[in-house]
Scaffold this motif. Structure first.
Motif, PDB file in Angstrom:
ATOM      1  N   LEU A  87      42.017 -20.050  -3.637  1.00 59.25           N
ATOM      2  CA  LEU A  87      42.363 -21.387  -4.093  1.00 59.25           C
ATOM      3  C   LEU A  87      42.478 -21.359  -5.615  1.00 59.25           C
ATOM      4  CD1 LEU A  87      39.769 -23.340  -1.903  1.00 59.25           C
ATOM      5  CD2 LEU A  87      42.189 -22.936  -1.369  1.00 59.25           C
ATOM      6  N   GLY A  88      43.673 -21.640  -6.128  1.00 64.75           N
ATOM      7  CA  GLY A  88      43.900 -21.585  -7.564  1.00 64.75           C
ATOM      8  C   GLY A  88      44.188 -22.953  -8.142  1.00 64.75           C
ATOM      9  N   MET A  89      43.777 -23.165  -9.398  1.00 60.01           N
ATOM     10  CA  MET A  89      44.010 -24.441 -10.071  1.00 60.01           C
ATOM     11  C   MET A  89      44.534 -24.196 -11.485  1.00 60.01           C
ATOM     12  SD  MET A  89      41.269 -27.477 -10.971  1.00 60.01           S
ATOM     13  CE  MET A  89      40.929 -27.885  -9.254  1.00 60.01           C
ATOM     14  N   GLU A  90      45.548 -24.958 -11.859  1.00 61.95           N
ATOM     15  CA  GLU A  90      46.122 -24.888 -13.205  1.00 61.95           C
ATOM     16  C   GLU A  90      46.065 -26.277 -13.819  1.00 61.95           C
ATOM     17  OE1 GLU A  90      48.268 -22.966 -16.440  1.00 61.95           O
ATOM     18  OE2 GLU A  90      47.030 -22.269 -14.779  1.00 61.95           O
ATOM     19  N   HIS A  91      45.653 -26.356 -15.096  1.00 62.10           N
ATOM     20  CA  HIS A  91      45.541 -27.638 -15.794  1.00 62.10           C
ATOM     21  C   HIS A  91      46.732 -27.824 -16.731  1.00 62.10           C
ATOM     22  CE1 HIS A  91      41.585 -27.346 -14.173  1.00 62.10           C
ATOM     23  NE2 HIS A  91      41.251 -26.344 -14.954  1.00 62.10           N
ATOM     24  N   GLN A  92      47.354 -28.998 -16.677  1.00 67.53           N
ATOM     25  CA  GLN A  92      48.501 -29.287 -17.516  1.00 67.53           C
ATOM     26  C   GLN A  92      48.282 -30.571 -18.311  1.00 67.53           C
ATOM     27  OE1 GLN A  92      50.415 -26.152 -17.491  1.00 67.53           O
ATOM     28  NE2 GLN A  92      51.772 -27.797 -18.165  1.00 67.53           N
ATOM     29  N   GLU A  93      48.324 -30.442 -19.623  1.00 68.33           N
ATOM     30  CA  GLU A  93      48.238 -31.610 -20.502  1.00 68.33           C
ATOM     31  C   GLU A  93      49.617 -32.236 -20.678  1.00 68.33           C
ATOM     32  OE1 GLU A  93      46.972 -32.683 -25.129  1.00 68.33           O
ATOM     33  OE2 GLU A  93      46.804 -30.626 -24.373  1.00 68.33           O
ATOM     34  N   VAL A 146      47.192 -17.407  -0.953  1.00 65.71           N
ATOM     35  CA  VAL A 146      46.746 -18.187  -2.104  1.00 65.71           C
ATOM     36  C   VAL A 146      47.380 -19.574  -2.056  1.00 65.71           C
ATOM     37  CG1 VAL A 146      48.577 -17.261  -3.599  1.00 65.71           C
ATOM     38  CG2 VAL A 146      46.531 -18.256  -4.619  1.00 65.71           C
ATOM     39  N   ILE A 147      46.572 -20.594  -2.331  1.00 61.56           N
ATOM     40  CA  ILE A 147      47.048 -21.977  -2.403  1.00 61.56           C
ATOM     41  C   ILE A 147      46.875 -22.444  -3.844  1.00 61.56           C
ATOM     42  CG2 ILE A 147      46.679 -24.350  -1.600  1.00 61.56           C
ATOM     43  CD1 ILE A 147      45.496 -23.152   0.971  1.00 61.56           C
ATOM     44  N   MET A 148      47.955 -22.952  -4.434  1.00 59.86           N
ATOM     45  CA  MET A 148      47.944 -23.297  -5.854  1.00 59.86           C
ATOM     46  C   MET A 148      48.043 -24.802  -6.063  1.00 59.86           C
ATOM     47  SD  MET A 148      47.755 -22.134  -8.873  1.00 59.86           S
ATOM     48  CE  MET A 148      48.122 -22.599 -10.552  1.00 59.86           C
ATOM     49  N   MET A 149      47.161 -25.341  -6.888  1.00 57.44           N
ATOM     50  CA  MET A 149      47.185 -26.761  -7.234  1.00 57.44           C
ATOM     51  C   MET A 149      47.346 -26.910  -8.750  1.00 57.44           C
ATOM     52  SD  MET A 149      44.068 -29.528  -6.965  1.00 57.44           S
ATOM     53  CE  MET A 149      43.782 -29.179  -5.226  1.00 57.44           C
ATOM     54  N   VAL A 150      48.207 -27.830  -9.159  1.00 58.14           N
ATOM     55  CA  VAL A 150      48.372 -28.160 -10.577  1.00 58.14           C
ATOM     56  C   VAL A 150      47.837 -29.565 -10.797  1.00 58.14           C
ATOM     57  CG1 VAL A 150      50.024 -28.563 -12.452  1.00 58.14           C
ATOM     58  CG2 VAL A 150      50.392 -26.666 -10.845  1.00 58.14           C
ATOM     59  N   VAL A 151      46.883 -29.704 -11.726  1.00 58.24           N
ATOM     60  CA  VAL A 151      46.340 -31.019 -12.065  1.00 58.24           C
ATOM     61  C   VAL A 151      46.887 -31.410 -13.433  1.00 58.24           C
ATOM     62  CG1 VAL A 151      44.278 -32.442 -12.305  1.00 58.24           C
ATOM     63  CG2 VAL A 151      44.250 -30.467 -10.771  1.00 58.24           C
ATOM     64  N   TYR A 152      47.583 -32.530 -13.481  1.00 58.67           N
ATOM     65  CA  TYR A 152      48.268 -32.989 -14.688  1.00 58.67           C
ATOM     66  C   TYR A 152      47.490 -34.148 -15.308  1.00 58.67           C
ATOM     67  CZ  TYR A 152      51.838 -35.585 -17.339  1.00 58.67           C
ATOM     68  OH  TYR A 152      52.518 -36.293 -18.301  1.00 58.67           O
ATOM     69  N   LYS A 182      57.083 -24.243  -3.499  1.00 56.72           N
ATOM     70  CA  LYS A 182      56.446 -25.512  -3.830  1.00 56.72           C
ATOM     71  C   LYS A 182      55.026 -25.304  -4.355  1.00 56.72           C
ATOM     72  CE  LYS A 182      58.942 -27.767  -0.032  1.00 56.72           C
ATOM     73  NZ  LYS A 182      58.826 -28.543   1.233  1.00 56.72           N
ATOM     74  N   PHE A 183      54.536 -26.326  -5.064  1.00 54.67           N
ATOM     75  CA  PHE A 183      53.127 -26.320  -5.450  1.00 54.67           C
ATOM     76  C   PHE A 183      52.554 -27.721  -5.269  1.00 54.67           C
ATOM     77  CE2 PHE A 183      55.365 -27.373  -9.392  1.00 54.67           C
ATOM     78  CZ  PHE A 183      54.614 -28.424  -9.908  1.00 54.67           C
ATOM     79  N   LEU A 184      51.235 -27.798  -5.194  1.00 49.70           N
ATOM     80  CA  LEU A 184      50.546 -29.074  -5.035  1.00 49.70           C
ATOM     81  C   LEU A 184      50.326 -29.704  -6.405  1.00 49.70           C
ATOM     82  CD1 LEU A 184      47.815 -27.800  -2.553  1.00 49.70           C
ATOM     83  CD2 LEU A 184      49.818 -29.182  -1.948  1.00 49.70           C
ATOM     84  N   LEU A 185      50.685 -30.968  -6.544  1.00 50.16           N
ATOM     85  CA  LEU A 185      50.537 -31.664  -7.825  1.00 50.16           C
ATOM     86  C   LEU A 185      49.576 -32.835  -7.688  1.00 50.16           C
ATOM     87  CD1 LEU A 185      51.503 -32.189 -10.801  1.00 50.16           C
ATOM     88  CD2 LEU A 185      53.207 -33.736  -9.806  1.00 50.16           C
ATOM     89  N   VAL A 186      48.621 -32.923  -8.622  1.00 52.15           N
ATOM     90  CA  VAL A 186      47.720 -34.071  -8.721  1.00 52.15           C
ATOM     91  C   VAL A 186      47.895 -34.674 -10.106  1.00 52.15           C
ATOM     92  CG1 VAL A 186      45.315 -34.849  -8.794  1.00 52.15           C
ATOM     93  CG2 VAL A 186      46.024 -33.130  -7.116  1.00 52.15           C
ATOM     94  N   GLU A 187      48.178 -35.955 -10.175  1.00 48.05           N
ATOM     95  CA  GLU A 187      48.288 -36.655 -11.458  1.00 48.05           C
ATOM     96  C   GLU A 187      47.008 -37.438 -11.701  1.00 48.05           C
ATOM     97  OE1 GLU A 187      52.069 -38.333 -12.782  1.00 48.05           O
ATOM     98  OE2 GLU A 187      52.854 -37.965 -10.764  1.00 48.05           O
ATOM     99  N   ALA A 188      46.299 -37.085 -12.771  1.00 50.45           N
ATOM    100  CA  ALA A 188      45.031 -37.759 -13.068  1.00 50.45           C
ATOM    101  C   ALA A 188      45.239 -39.230 -13.382  1.00 50.45           C
ATOM    102  CB  ALA A 188      44.333 -37.062 -14.231  1.00 50.45           C
TER     103      ALA A 188
END
Length: 319
Positions: A87-93, A146-152, A182-188
């Motif tokens: 499970l991977g996570m990437e942070h995007q400002e 691997v499952i990738m999530m991007v948190v914006y 595709k990737f999973l996107l979460v918008e804070a």
């Protein structure tokens, strides 16, 4: 005692926050399973976030280096019907318009690393079929998915692609034949996640308030302060909110008991927002750095040193 102001770098503070297994499991359960507790914290183990490999081609070899912000392996086979899953996570400002390609690169690094490790075992192996030996893997070998999530964490709605197709100009009649990614996107700033971890709930609630541009700064500050006081928000969450919002924290706001001064914290957030607006407007109208610094000092009652710090943070001209 002299004031000590420390930058909370978004990447650093967010990596630290999401390194906690309970918080990490909670957000993945919310995104993947609508809050159902499928992934358990005790089943997670940290992995090396550095993924380096070499992509070999006929005429050249290209070095590929990628580093995810957080990556863990889930070791419970019954959760996903497989032995392991990463499970991977990437942070995007900021919005990244090539994010699908970045995610592809990260994932490729993970799979290539597994392949290389697997292939090394077979260099001197016997009893393999010719195709297996040439492939560097047996037909029965399987790699860990691997499952990738991007948190914006940005203020603006995400306007970038969430899949490779969104980056391509594809005739409709060919779309079915072009591989997508595709990737999973979460918008804070706005999400409907079913979260159970109290820290995660407070974190996303506060981020939603701070990033809500429909409210004035004073309304935002009051709403956030009231929420933090009412819910007795943990200091680690407040620090993470500060980092994600790219703020500066005055560490003298910490009392001997370790209590955090809400007012000081959100005053800093409000002041940074105003400073950023003054600087961006000044640059837009081609004002000199000196003029912008004078405006910052006058409008926000800042020292020259503080005005210069804000200009250093937000004064990069974009072409």
């Amino acid at each position: 005692m002299a004031n000590k102001t420390r930058d909370l770098k978004p990447d650093t503070v967010l990596k630290n926050y999401w390194s906690d297994n309970e918080q990490f499991a909670d957000i993945f359960n919310a995104v993947l399973f609508q809050g159902e507790q499928v992934i358990r914290p005790e089943e997670l183990e940290d992995m090396d976030t550095e993924e380096s490999t070499v992509s070999e081609h006929r005429d050249y070899a290209e070095s590929i280096r990628a580093s995810r912000d957080n990556i863990k392996v889930c070791k419970k086979s019954t959760a996903f019907g497989v032995e392991l899953v990463m499970l991977g996570m990437e942070h995007q400002e900021h919005i990244h318009y090539a994010m699908p390609m970045r995610v592809m690169g990260y994932d490729y690094g993970v799979y290539k690393k597994q392949y290389d490790s697997n292939a090394r075992k077979y260099r001197t192996a016997t009893g393999m079929e010719e195709d297996e030996y040439m492939s560097g893997m047996k037909k029965t070998d399987r790699f860990t998915p691997v499952i990738m999530m991007v948190v914006y964490y940005g203020e603006k709605p995400w306007s970038g692609a969430v899949s490779l197709h969104g980056m391509l100009k594809i005739p409709q009649e060919l779309k079915a034949f072009v591989n997508d990614y595709k990737f999973l996107l979460v918008e804070a700033r706005e999400n409907r996640l079913v979260l159970h971890n109290v820290k995660n709930v407070d974190f996303f609630n506060l981020m939603g308030m701070i990033l809500d541009k429909s409210l004035s700064r004073n309304e935002t500050r009051k709403k956030a302060i009231d929420y933090a006081r009412e819910h007795k928000v943990d200091k680690s969450v407040l620090m993470t909110v500060a980092g994600a919002a790219n703020c500066k924290i005055n560490y003298n706001a910490l009392s001997r008991k370790g209590d955090f001064t809400m007012w000081s914290f959100f005053e800093e957030i409000a002041k940074e927002g105003e400073a950023k607006g003054i600087i961006e407007t000044g640059l837009e109208f081609n004002l000199s750095e000196k003029d912008i610094l004078e405006r910052l000092q006058k409008k926000l009652n800042l020292s020259l040193q503080m005005a210069q710090e804000y200009f250093k943070m937000f004064g990069k001209r974009t072409v």
